[in-house]
Write an enzyme that holds these catalytic residues in place. Structure first.
Site, mmCIF file in Angstrom:
data_model
loop_
_atom_site.group_PDB
_atom_site.id
_atom_site.type_symbol
_atom_site.label_atom_id
_atom_site.label_comp_id
_atom_site.label_asym_id
_atom_site.label_seq_id
_atom_site.Cartn_x
_atom_site.Cartn_y
_atom_site.Cartn_z
ATOM 1 N N ASP A 147 0.832 -1.202 0.000
ATOM 2 C CA ASP A 147 0.000 0.000 0.000
ATOM 3 C C ASP A 147 0.868 1.254 0.000
ATOM 4 O O ASP A 147 1.333 1.698 1.049
ATOM 5 C CB ASP A 147 -0.893 -0.052 1.251
ATOM 6 N N ASP A 169 -3.460 4.323 2.777
ATOM 7 C CA ASP A 169 -4.862 4.372 3.227
ATOM 8 C C ASP A 169 -5.358 3.031 3.782
ATOM 9 O O ASP A 169 -6.522 2.890 4.144
ATOM 10 C CB ASP A 169 -5.781 4.830 2.075
ATOM 11 N N ASP A 199 -2.256 -0.961 -3.491
ATOM 12 C CA ASP A 199 -2.489 -0.239 -4.752
ATOM 13 C C ASP A 199 -1.416 -0.569 -5.783
ATOM 14 O O ASP A 199 -0.452 -1.284 -5.482
ATOM 15 C CB ASP A 199 -2.563 1.278 -4.493
ATOM 16 N N ASP A 219 -12.776 -14.592 -14.949
ATOM 17 C CA ASP A 219 -13.581 -14.867 -13.759
ATOM 18 C C ASP A 219 -14.857 -15.637 -14.123
ATOM 19 O O ASP A 219 -15.513 -15.316 -15.121
ATOM 20 C CB ASP A 219 -13.964 -13.508 -13.133
ATOM 21 N N GLU A 249 -11.312 -19.439 -14.917
ATOM 22 C CA GLU A 249 -11.729 -19.906 -13.590
ATOM 23 C C GLU A 249 -13.004 -20.710 -13.796
ATOM 24 O O GLU A 249 -14.074 -20.150 -13.986
ATOM 25 C CB GLU A 249 -12.011 -18.731 -12.656
HETATM 26 C C1 GLC Z 1 -14.808 -15.506 -8.700
HETATM 27 C C2 GLC Z 1 -13.822 -14.744 -7.870
HETATM 28 C C3 GLC Z 1 -14.455 -14.451 -6.552
HETATM 29 C C4 GLC Z 1 -15.679 -13.607 -6.784
HETATM 30 C C5 GLC Z 1 -16.632 -14.284 -7.768
HETATM 31 C C6 GLC Z 1 -17.664 -13.330 -8.261
HETATM 32 O O1 GLC Z 1 -15.114 -16.733 -8.164
HETATM 33 O O2 GLC Z 1 -12.640 -15.475 -7.768
HETATM 34 O O3 GLC Z 1 -13.568 -13.810 -5.678
HETATM 35 O O4 GLC Z 1 -16.356 -13.382 -5.575
HETATM 36 O O5 GLC Z 1 -15.942 -14.738 -8.893
HETATM 37 O O6 GLC Z 1 -17.114 -12.427 -9.171
#
Ligand code: GLC
Length: 553
Positions: free
Chosen positions: A30, A34, A38, A216, A277
């Site tokens: 950071d 704050d 970042d 994601d 993912e």
């Molecule tokens: C994925 C991310 C997770 C998030 C979810 C919704 O699983 O890794 O952290 O909460 O998507 O976007």
């Protein structure tokens, strides 16, 4: 190739064998002070990542966001949220990483936006059936006056998957779908405008020079036509890891989206990569995400979910190499990320639920930290010897355990709020990193502020402490990464060896790898010469919860 010999798929692209380090920007470093990490903070610590010896970094989202789900609720996909810095800070970070030979992958969140995204705000103001509403999944409710949700789906974060809106004229109106929090409305991926928008977002970041994307919820974007009712089986993993035929997970239509994106990336030089993912019930299905014209990698969650058991671990590795090999993709390996209990804690769970639902002050039978750390170090020692690409999560190189005592008032994960405290959720793996033992916030910043409190005992895990200790987890990770690179272990073949029922053992060329997941020592050859041991021992009997690389000729 003999029957027992398995290999990562051929090809020289960097992502086939890379070690990719996940940065969770809120909690890495950071610079502004704050209490939230970042981009300038990341830039200031890149040298330490170079010293660690990784090939690439993946950054969790830093785009404009109201932070209802720690940035996985994006309001503007083409800008940086002020808490993380500016686009110029991003460009500097990228250039500095590249100058050190570190590639950069950014997180793309295409399943849903924030409810503060301009498109969703426009949809709220527009009429049912309008093009604005058609970018999301709006439906009329059931019941006489539309007072019941359109179907019975349950959100991953708890509660229903639908939220009812008030129409612009003040009357109770339509419902919209949200797999996650109500502040994260799902896009309608049958809509051409949505597809075009995301092609353009990909190009925005590719033009800036990113090396790829972590995608994601890559298994959630397509929903079964007609949105049929579905009740998950009891105790099912809410992300879809344990079930077949869920109408909102793993639908075939997602593959067309990735074929399209593959083409977009192929327009660029430098082997840009997509990593999905996708929590899917089997490795066979997971491998469909990485067919030659789709994504390049997908996370190996069945591997992550495997409990500390030699038979289970051996078979998941075998099956991974087999299934990914069939489609010509490298297997990936991962033990920790920002959504699961850290593996240095999780591997000491005594039940068969390695994912867990978070750990907090009231969790009974908390895992033993010493056992967890020994297993965590052994698990990583094994993982970094495997052919394919490995993902590390920030802090695991310090052996960080899950933060198990976060007081309730600090919790921020929507899971905690949506389940009214029944599930602690993921805050315990997201606590800011300890860099310097004696400094404010352990050197996370200069001010001592920290968005989640750091446990006092983390002084012992601080990088400054571990840097001076040759037996530290940091020293182990550095050694593993150096040897992996020297011996090119990310590619090539694996030959299985048999050291008994409690061991996972194989050979990578001249290097033998063995992990003892049982309780009694495992005898290694008397002439074993060790390259690396996950914890110190003398002689050639591999202690319980320990792994080693050795030669024996
Ligand atoms: C994925 C991310 C997770 C998030 C979810 C919704 O699983 O890794 O952290 O909460 O998507 O976007």
């Amino acid at each position: 190739m003999t029957q027992l010999e398995q290999s990562a798929a051929p090809g020289a692209e960097w992502w086939r064998s890379a070690v990719i380090y996940q940065i969770y920007p809120r909690s890495f470093a950071d610079a502004s002070g704050d209490g939230i990490g970042d981009l300038p903070g990341i830039t200031s610590r890149l040298e330490s990542l170079k010293e660690l010896g990784i090939d690439a970094i993946w950054l969790s989202p830093f785009m404009t966001s109201p932070q209802k789900d720690a940035g996985y609720d994006v309001a503007d996909y083409r800008d940086v949220d002020p808490i993380f810095g500016t686009l110029a800070d991003f460009d500097t970070m990228l250039a500095e990483a590249h100058a050190r030979g570190i590639r950069v992958i950014v997180d793309l969140v295409p399943n849903h936006s924030s409810d503060q995204h301009a498109w969703f705000q426009a949809a709220l103001k527009a009429a049912p059936g309008s093009p604005e509403r058609a970018r999301y999944v709006f439906r009329d409710g059931r019941g006489e006056n539309g007072e019941l949700p359109p179907n019975n789906w349950e959100s991953v974060f708890g509660g229903g998957m639908w939220e009812r809106i008030t129409e612009p004229d003040g009357t109770p109106g339509q419902w919209y779908l949200h797999i996650f929090d109500p502040t994260q409305p799902d896009f309608d991926w049958t809509n051409e405008e949505v597809k075009e928008e995301f092609r353009s977002i990909l190009r925005f970041w590719l033009d800036r020079g990113v090396d790829g994307f972590r995608v994601d919820v890559a298994h959630g974007m397509a929903k079964e036509a007609g949105l049929p009712d579905y009740a998950p089986v009891a105790d099912a993993d809410s992300m879809g890891g344990g079930e077949e035929n869920v109408p909102y997970w793993g639908q075939d239509e997602v593959h067309d989206i990735y074929r399209d994106w593959h083409q977009v990336l192929a327009e660029y030089d430098g082997d840009r990569a997509l990593c999905g993912e996708a929590w899917l019930p089997t490795l066979k299905k997971t491998a469909l995400w990485v067919r030659p014209d789709e994504m390049h990698q997908t996370f190996n969650f069945p591997y992550l979910m495997t409990p500390w058991d030699a038979k289970a671990l051996g078979s998941v590795i075998r099956e991974s190499l087999e299934e990914f090999g069939k489609v010509g993709a490298p297997s990936t390996w991962v033990l920790s990320n920002h959504d699961v209990v850290r593996h240095a804690t999780r591997l000491a769970f005594t039940d068969d639920n390695p994912q867990g639902e978070g750990i907090g002050p009231l969790t009974p039978n908390k895992p033993d930290t010493a056992i967890g750390l020994a297993r965590g170090r052994a698990a990583t020692t094994l993982m970094l010897s495997l052919p394919g690409s490995s993902y590390l999560y920030q802090g695991e190189e310090l052996g960080l355990p899950e933060a198990m005592e976060i007081p309730d008032e600090f919790r921020q994960d929507p899971t905690w709020f949506r389940t009214e405290g029944k599930r602690y959720g993921r805050d315990g793996c997201r606590v800011p990193l300890p860099w310097e033992a004696g400094a404010p916030a352990f050197g996370f910043n200069d001010t001592g502020a920290s968005w989640l409190p750091q446990p006092a005992e983390w002084a012992a895990y601080a990088r400054s402490t571990e840097e001076n200790d040759p037996t530290s987890t940091l020293a182990l990770y550095k050694q593993l990464l150096r040897l992996r690179r020297e011996h090119d272990l990310g590619s090539g073949t694996l030959v299985w060896e048999d050291l008994g029922a409690d061991a996972v053992a194989f050979r990578r060329g001249d290097i033998h790898v063995a992990a003892n997941l049982g309780t009694a020592p495992v005898e290694l050859p008397a002439n074993a010469k060790f390259l690396v041991r996950s914890q110190p021992f003398t002689g050639t009997a591999l202690p319980a919860d320990t792994a080693a690389w050795y030669t024996a000729s």
